[in-house]
Write an enzyme that holds these catalytic residues in place. Sequence first.
Site, mmCIF file in Angstrom:
data_model
loop_
_atom_site.group_PDB
_atom_site.id
_atom_site.type_symbol
_atom_site.label_atom_id
_atom_site.label_comp_id
_atom_site.label_asym_id
_atom_site.label_seq_id
_atom_site.Cartn_x
_atom_site.Cartn_y
_atom_site.Cartn_z
ATOM 1 N N GLU A 141 42.086 37.378 37.710
ATOM 2 C CA GLU A 141 41.037 36.604 37.047
ATOM 3 C C GLU A 141 40.569 35.438 37.928
ATOM 4 O O GLU A 141 39.370 35.184 38.037
ATOM 5 C CB GLU A 141 41.539 36.061 35.704
ATOM 6 C CG GLU A 141 41.911 37.135 34.700
ATOM 7 C CD GLU A 141 43.381 37.555 34.765
ATOM 8 O OE1 GLU A 141 43.880 38.077 33.752
ATOM 9 O OE2 GLU A 141 44.028 37.361 35.812
ATOM 10 N N HIS A 187 45.735 35.362 41.131
ATOM 11 C CA HIS A 187 45.717 36.360 40.060
ATOM 12 C C HIS A 187 44.321 36.981 40.004
ATOM 13 O O HIS A 187 43.341 36.378 40.463
ATOM 14 C CB HIS A 187 46.041 35.709 38.720
ATOM 15 C CG HIS A 187 47.469 35.267 38.593
ATOM 16 N ND1 HIS A 187 48.052 35.019 37.375
ATOM 17 C CD2 HIS A 187 48.429 35.028 39.522
ATOM 18 C CE1 HIS A 187 49.309 34.646 37.548
ATOM 19 N NE2 HIS A 187 49.558 34.644 38.848
#
Length: 156
Positions: A55, A53
């Site tokens: 992040e 992802h």
Amino acid sequence: MDHAAFMRRAIDLSYEKMIAGIGGPFGAVIVHDGCVVAEGWNRVWSAMDPTAHAEVVAIRRACRILETYQLADCSIYTSCEPCPMCLGAIYWARLQVIYYANTRDDAAAIGFDDSFVYDELALPLNQRRIPTRRLLGNEAMAVFRVWQEKADKKLY
């Protein structure tokens, strides 16, 4: 600090990499001392990695660049409210503040619904969809005892 500029960069990354076919519409930047030190974008499909992802990718890059496993002096700007996995990674990395644009409800509305994970985490282990069973706890505890006695351990 120009919070809007950092968020725009996260949003621009989400758009650019989505259009390029690299992953879903998510971008993130990590800022240290007023400068972007790392960028991340969703790479789940392109990296064949469900943990890639935006992040998490940004955290991994920032840690390598800053040569640390804690980002306590950093902030993260992410184009969407972090999912449970990313939120956990943010807490483990000790980031000092999270700025986000789209909400998890906005993400759910376009097919990225993480509510089932939030729901599962709230359940006792024996009620979760994925069976979770303890195995060889005594053997694993022996390793924990060695760790506890280890003189040169690094706590995190």
